[in-house]
Design a protein around this motif. Structure first.
Motif, PDB file in Angstrom:
ATOM      1  N   ASP A  87      -7.161  30.538   7.583  1.00 42.24           N
ATOM      2  CA  ASP A  87      -7.381  29.558   8.211  1.00 42.24           C
ATOM      3  C   ASP A  87      -6.545  29.319   9.524  1.00 42.24           C
ATOM      4  O   ASP A  87      -5.603  30.428   9.699  1.00 42.24           O
ATOM      5  N   ASP A  88      -6.227  28.292  10.154  1.00 46.53           N
ATOM      6  CA  ASP A  88      -5.456  28.489  11.413  1.00 46.53           C
ATOM      7  C   ASP A  88      -4.043  27.730  11.330  1.00 46.53           C
ATOM      8  O   ASP A  88      -3.452  27.544  12.226  1.00 46.53           O
ATOM      9  N   SER A  89      -3.783  27.580   9.935  1.00 49.52           N
ATOM     10  CA  SER A  89      -2.549  26.919   9.669  1.00 49.52           C
ATOM     11  C   SER A  89      -1.256  27.761   9.949  1.00 49.52           C
ATOM     12  O   SER A  89      -0.242  27.364  10.209  1.00 49.52           O
ATOM     13  N   GLY A  90      -1.458  29.422   9.955  1.00 48.59           N
ATOM     14  CA  GLY A  90      -0.215  30.273  10.016  1.00 48.59           C
ATOM     15  C   GLY A  90       0.360  30.325   8.845  1.00 48.59           C
ATOM     16  O   GLY A  90       1.394  30.861   8.642  1.00 48.59           O
ATOM     17  N   HIS A  91      -0.135  29.771   7.772  1.00 43.70           N
ATOM     18  CA  HIS A  91       0.737  29.565   6.545  1.00 43.70           C
ATOM     19  C   HIS A  91       0.053  30.475   5.427  1.00 43.70           C
ATOM     20  O   HIS A  91       0.442  30.895   4.228  1.00 43.70           O
ATOM     21  N   GLN A  92      -1.106  31.067   5.449  1.00 45.55           N
ATOM     22  CA  GLN A  92      -1.777  31.856   4.492  1.00 45.55           C
ATOM     23  C   GLN A  92      -1.514  33.438   4.699  1.00 45.55           C
ATOM     24  O   GLN A  92      -1.450  33.919   5.801  1.00 45.55           O
ATOM     25  N   ILE A  93      -1.576  34.129   3.707  1.00 44.85           N
ATOM     26  CA  ILE A  93      -1.281  35.650   3.667  1.00 44.85           C
ATOM     27  C   ILE A  93      -2.475  36.334   3.475  1.00 44.85           C
ATOM     28  O   ILE A  93      -3.333  35.783   2.320  1.00 44.85           O
ATOM     29  N   VAL A  94      -2.908  36.919   4.153  1.00 41.76           N
ATOM     30  CA  VAL A  94      -4.102  37.898   4.092  1.00 41.76           C
ATOM     31  C   VAL A  94      -3.639  39.349   3.201  1.00 41.76           C
ATOM     32  O   VAL A  94      -2.784  40.097   3.634  1.00 41.76           O
ATOM     33  N   LEU A  95      -4.117  39.212   1.896  1.00 43.37           N
ATOM     34  CA  LEU A  95      -3.536  40.301   1.067  1.00 43.37           C
ATOM     35  C   LEU A  95      -4.712  41.328   1.002  1.00 43.37           C
ATOM     36  O   LEU A  95      -5.836  41.244   0.494  1.00 43.37           O
ATOM     37  N   SER A  96      -4.651  42.414   1.723  1.00 46.96           N
ATOM     38  CA  SER A  96      -5.722  43.590   1.938  1.00 46.96           C
ATOM     39  C   SER A  96      -5.381  44.347   0.885  1.00 46.96           C
ATOM     40  O   SER A  96      -4.452  44.998   0.777  1.00 46.96           O
ATOM     41  N   LEU A  97      -6.458  44.701   0.052  1.00 45.29           N
ATOM     42  CA  LEU A  97      -6.636  45.604  -0.898  1.00 45.29           C
ATOM     43  C   LEU A  97      -7.010  47.181  -0.566  1.00 45.29           C
ATOM     44  O   LEU A  97      -7.090  48.061  -1.309  1.00 45.29           O
ATOM     45  N   GLN A  98      -7.138  47.451   1.016  1.00 40.26           N
ATOM     46  CA  GLN A  98      -7.586  48.537   1.319  1.00 40.26           C
ATOM     47  C   GLN A  98      -7.081  49.858   1.088  1.00 40.26           C
ATOM     48  O   GLN A  98      -7.325  50.852   0.749  1.00 40.26           O
ATOM     49  N   ARG A  99      -5.663  49.752   0.666  1.00 38.97           N
ATOM     50  CA  ARG A  99      -4.955  50.877   0.272  1.00 38.97           C
ATOM     51  C   ARG A  99      -5.045  51.333  -1.082  1.00 38.97           C
ATOM     52  O   ARG A  99      -4.757  52.210  -1.503  1.00 38.97           O
ATOM     53  N   MET A 100      -5.726  50.201  -1.850  1.00 29.36           N
ATOM     54  CA  MET A 100      -5.801  50.572  -3.394  1.00 29.36           C
ATOM     55  C   MET A 100      -7.072  51.130  -3.301  1.00 29.36           C
ATOM     56  O   MET A 100      -8.144  50.468  -3.740  1.00 29.36           O
TER      57      MET A 100
END
Ligand SMILES: Cc1cc2nc3c(=O)[nH]c(=O)nc-3n(C[C@H](O)[C@H](O)[C@H](O)COP(=O)(O)OP(=O)(O)OC[C@H]3O[C@@H](n4cnc5c(N)ncnc54)[C@H](O)[C@@H]3O)c2cc1C
Length: 477
Positions: A87-100
């Protein structure tokens, strides 16, 4: 929050924590309907790192309950309901699984492969094929979407008719819970009745209950021959009759049954004139059928010809072609897969991914078309989809000549309500394949039964009591 970011850098290495620069690829959804602001994009390389990251966030959130820190799991970011971007809060972490993205093992005797969540779907199909096996999950986003996202959304695609949704292909999961514990549920078992089915709870939960880090998936023998046919049909009712005939003539060989309206195909012909769209000029609908068999091509072709002869005799098909080569079959599928793009080129439109019992589809389409035409004279309806699964993409385009953006502003809510009310009347689902994400949370609250919603909220509170995992998606607590 600086301490939390430093902890992320310690866990995955500073090179895999992005906080500035252009993060559009992770912050903006596929259809560009939403562009959020992430606290960071974090790219772990192992299950252990995922668990440590979740623990770090959970601890931080416990110490700072009003910080709003939470986690958005992300794979290929091809989801269509704004579920994988922050969202646009700037408090969420995108946890990307792309390297796994490792295939951990392939067991040809057990017909399974165990793979990490960040594996790209097309790579898994190719890995199976190298062992002369089939991984049947297939969809137009397969070059980008990941298995974790497929499981997160319980994706469907073009082979559901024969092999089922992603759920039906999965035997076991490895999951990092909202507490940062690892559930080692990988299993190659086809039978296991030992209590609640946690695997099926996680599949389709869109990242709101935990993070899938690996899965054991079913494989099948590669078909010896595969042919595609394209048939012109006089009406949707005739398309349903053809589906029944195809089930009887082809049995388990029937792996695809897609319907496309004349208007949907005319958009492909208009925007991609190099694609030669067969038979659509005189037919209200065309159907694409796929027959995959373990017999020779001659046998498969004979089956198809038998089916089409009967269908022509009964009048449910007016004309048909059968592919002569793999490249011709690919061209026919390419036409079907070009419809969404042709529609986008025609202008913004209102999309619905709905399911209705197959037998009720013609009545649903007639009734809903009439209601829409009455409400917005001249509105254009783009109908196509996986008819064999009762899944329609029932999309609504502005009347010819009307500004598409103005049409959306004026009519989107009205059209959605009209279509979803009609879906409810026909005992259908407002989301057949794409999930709920944040786009359909309000709609789910309206159309799902209060008892079902209460059970869903109870599950969410039990597994993720601090609302750390993808909050605000699927169901609000
Ligand atoms: C051109 C195109 C064609 C498509 N065709 C189809 C189709 O035929 N059938 C269909 O069903 N869908 C289709 N989709 C939608 C989309 O591709 C699928 O939903 C796909 O499964 C999403 O995978 P992804 O890796 O991109 O997931 P993402 O978009 O990254 O994530 C989707 C959801 O899953 C969650 N998630 C992602 N990874 C994990 C994980 N490891 N653990 C837990 N949750 C996770 C996210 O938080 C989000 O809620 C299509 C999309 C496009 C753009």
């Amino acid at each position: 929050m600086q301490t939390l970011l430093n902890e992320f850098r310690h866990i995955v290495g500073a090179a895999h924590v992005y906080t500035d620069g252009d993060l559009t690829a992770w912050e903006q959804d596929w259809r560009k309907r939403s562009h959020g602001k992430a606290l960071a994009v974090v790219r772990p390389a192992s299950t252990e790192e995922v668990a440590q990251l979740v623990k770090a966030c959970a601890t931080y959130q416990a110490l700072h309950p009003t910080s709003g820190v939470s986690i958005v799991p992300q794979g290929g970011n091809t989801g269509l309901v704004v579920g994988s971007t922050p969202d646009d809060s700037g408090h969420q972490i995108v946890l990307s699984l792309q390297r796994m993205n490792t295939v951990r093992s392939l067991d040809a005797d057990n017909l399974t492969m165990t793979v990490e969540a960040g594996c790209i779907l097309q790579n898994l199909q190719e890995r199976a094929e190298e062992s002369n096996l089939l991984f049947p999950l297939s969809m137009a986003s397969e070059g980008t979407c990941t298995l974790g996202g497929n499981l997160g959304t319980n994706a469907g695609g073009t082979q559901v008719l024969r092999y089922g949704n992603t759920r039906d292909l999965c035997l076991g999961l490895e999951v990092v819970t909202a507490q940062g514990e690892v559930w080692h549920g990988l299993s190659g078992l086809r039978k296991d009745n030992t209590g609640y089915d946690l695997r099926n709870l996680l599949i389709g939960s869109e990242g709101t209950l935990g993070i899938i880090t690996a899965a054991t998936m079913k494989l099948y023998p590669l078909p010896a021959s595969q042919l595609t046919a394209w048939a012109a049909v006089p009406s949707l009712e005739h398309a349903i009759t053809l589906l029944g005939l195809a089930h009887r003539h082809l049995g388990a060989g029937l792996t695809g049954f897609e319907v496309m309206s004349q208007f949907a195909l005319s958009l492909v012909a208009k925007h991609f004139p190099l694609l030669l769209v067969p038979l659509h000029l005189d037919a209200p609908f065309c159907v694409l059928l796929e027959n995959s068999a373990h017999e020779s091509e001659t046998h498969t072709r004979g089956q198809f010809e038998g089916l089409l002869e009967t269908a022509l005799d009964q009048g449910c098909v007016t004309d048909a072609v059968v592919s002569e080569s793999l490249s011709q079959a690919n061209q026919l599928w390419h036409i079907r897969e070009s419809i969404p793009l042709a529609q986008a080129l025609e202008g913004l439109n209102i999309k619905h991914d709905i399911s209705i019992p197959v037998s009720s589809i013609p009545a649903f389409v007639h009734a809903t078309d009439a209601l829409l035409q009455k409400a917005i004279p001249g509105v254009r309806l783009v109908n196509f989809g996986h008819l064999g699964d009762g899944n329609l993409h029932y999309n609504v385009q502005a009347p010819e000549g009307m500004d598409a953006a103005a049409f959306l502003r004026a009519h989107e809510e009205q059209v959605n309500t009209l279509v979803f009310d009609s879906v409810a009347q026909f005992n259908g689902s407002i989301s057949a394949e794409h999930g709920v994400g944040s786009l359909k949370v309000d709609k789910l609250e309206h159309y799902k039964s209060p008892v079902a919603l209460d059970m869903m909220r109870a599950i969410k509170r039990a597994l993720d009591p601090h609302n750390l995992m993808n909050p605000g998606r699927v169901v609000r607590v």
